[in-house]
Design an enzyme around this catalytic site. Structure first.
Site, PDB file in Angstrom:
ATOM      1  CB  THR A 116      99.742  39.135   7.393  1.00 41.76           C
ATOM      2  OG1 THR A 116      99.265  39.774   8.572  1.00 41.76           O
ATOM      3  CG2 THR A 116      98.749  39.346   6.284  1.00 41.76           C
ATOM      4  CG  ASP A 159      98.397  45.650   9.079  1.00 39.31           C
ATOM      5  OD1 ASP A 159      98.198  44.746   9.921  1.00 39.31           O
ATOM      6  OD2 ASP A 159      99.270  45.557   8.206  1.00 39.31           O
TER       7      ASP A 159
HETATM    8  N1  ASP Z   1      99.477  42.639  10.597  1.00 40.44           N
HETATM    9  C1  ASP Z   1      98.756  41.609  11.281  1.00 40.44           C
HETATM   10  C2  ASP Z   1      97.894  42.242  12.330  1.00 40.44           C
HETATM   11  O1  ASP Z   1      98.319  43.157  12.997  1.00 40.44           O
HETATM   12  C3  ASP Z   1      99.636  40.620  11.914  1.00 40.44           C
HETATM   13  C4  ASP Z   1     100.918  40.333  11.198  1.00 40.44           C
HETATM   14  O2  ASP Z   1     101.035  40.505  10.015  1.00 40.44           O
HETATM   15  O3  ASP Z   1     101.903  39.945  11.828  1.00 40.44           O
HETATM   16  O4  ASP Z   1      96.792  41.791  12.519  1.00 40.44           O
END
Ligand code: ASP
Length: 298
Positions: A158, A187
């Site tokens: 992210t 999240d």
């Molecule tokens: N947290 C993000 C999600 O689960 C992906 C990531 O940050 O790696 O959509």
């Protein structure tokens, strides 16, 4: 003034956010414009327009922004075609009475605000999607494919940014897990899970497998721990310790990285994989610094 982000690509976001703060911009502009730089980068497979699609080949984007001065926030999830999801999240916060708008109706709202749209997926991400789909053997709505998805978390990460100048703001934006089940929301757009900002406590941003950040309400939990007397470093480590505990118990590849900032602008970061955070503090140096987070082996 302070700006914090993570991963290599976070450097570009911090550079942009710094430029905005140094030109007297607001922390919300710093967060939004910093994240926009990554959202519009066609080469990044986990954020914005370059993001990998879900298993049906459609790119669905998640984003949220929070103003720690007022606790106002805005979020969008599983939105298609929107070039700058974080900007749409900000519109939700500032121009609607709501906090969270999802799916086709988020796109409808983007059209109402005349926000930029783009045909997705881009050619290169679609090609990568086809390759991964074969490699990991994702057939679609099929229990075996769901199992592969859990075992082989594909192409995530992210962009998250925290900015401080007489108050905190935080934002995150992501295309979520590659080849996810359509409609899956991570999240990133969930206030308290992927991010939180409050002038009373500080701010936190997460990255990793969203499912575990949601289960632990990771970002808000880290700030609550500060109130219990944990230092930023102890708090970040404690969140990751809890991730590892569940990971071992359930044998699911939950990875998580978290960066926590307290009211005194101390930064703590931890992850159960090799993870780097990046920051610029106007008191320390003119340089943007890149540091290893504490590594807690899973
Ligand atoms: N947290 C993000 C999600 O689960 C992906 C990531 O940050 O790696 O959509």
């Amino acid at each position: 003034m302070l700006i914090v982000s993570y991963y290599n690509f976070g450097i570009k976001a911090v550079e942009k956010a710094r430029e905005i703060l140094l030109h007297d911009g607001d922390i919300l502009d710093a967060v939004e414009k910093g994240i926009n730089v990554i959202e519009e980068d066609e080469t990044i497979r986990s954020v914005g327009i370059g993001g990998l699609p879900n298993f049906e080949g459609e790119v669905e984007l998640d984003a949220a922004i929070m103003d720690g001065r007022s606790l106002k926030c805005g979020a969008v999830a599983a939105v298609k075609r929107v070039k700058y999801p974080i900007s749409l999240a900000r519109k939700v916060m500032e121009e609607t009475p709501h906090v969270f708008i999802v799916g086709d109706n988020a796109l409808k709202l983007a059209k109402f605000f005349r926000m930029e749209e783009i045909d997705l997926p881009l050619k290169e991400s679609y090609e990568e999607y086809l390759k991964k789909k074969k490699e990991v053997d994702i057939k679609g709505y099929d229990k075996e494919s769901f199992r592969h998805l859990a075992e082989d978390v594909i192409g995530h990460d992210t962009i998250g940014v925290i900015a401080f100048k007489e108050g905190f703001a935080a934002g995150v934006s992501s295309s979520g897990l590659g080849l996810k089940i359509p409609g899956r929301v991570g999240d990133s757009p969930i206030i308290g899970a992927g991010l939180y900002a409050s002038n009373e406590e500080g701010a936190a941003i997460c990255t990793g497998v969203g499912e575990i950040a949601i289960r632990l309400v990771a970002a808000k939990t880290s700030l609550d721990l500060l109130k219990l007397g944990y230092s930023v470093q102890e708090s970040a480590r404690e969140v990751i310790r809890r991730v590892n505990e569940i990971r071992r118990r359930e044998n699911i590849k939950y990875s998580l990285g978290i960066v926590v900032v307290d009211k005194d602008l101390n930064i703590g970061a931890a992850a159960n994989y090799k993870f780097k955070y990046v920051y610029w503090n106007s008191n320390d140096s003119v340089e943007i610094l890149f540091e290893d987070a504490d590594f807690l082996p899973p």
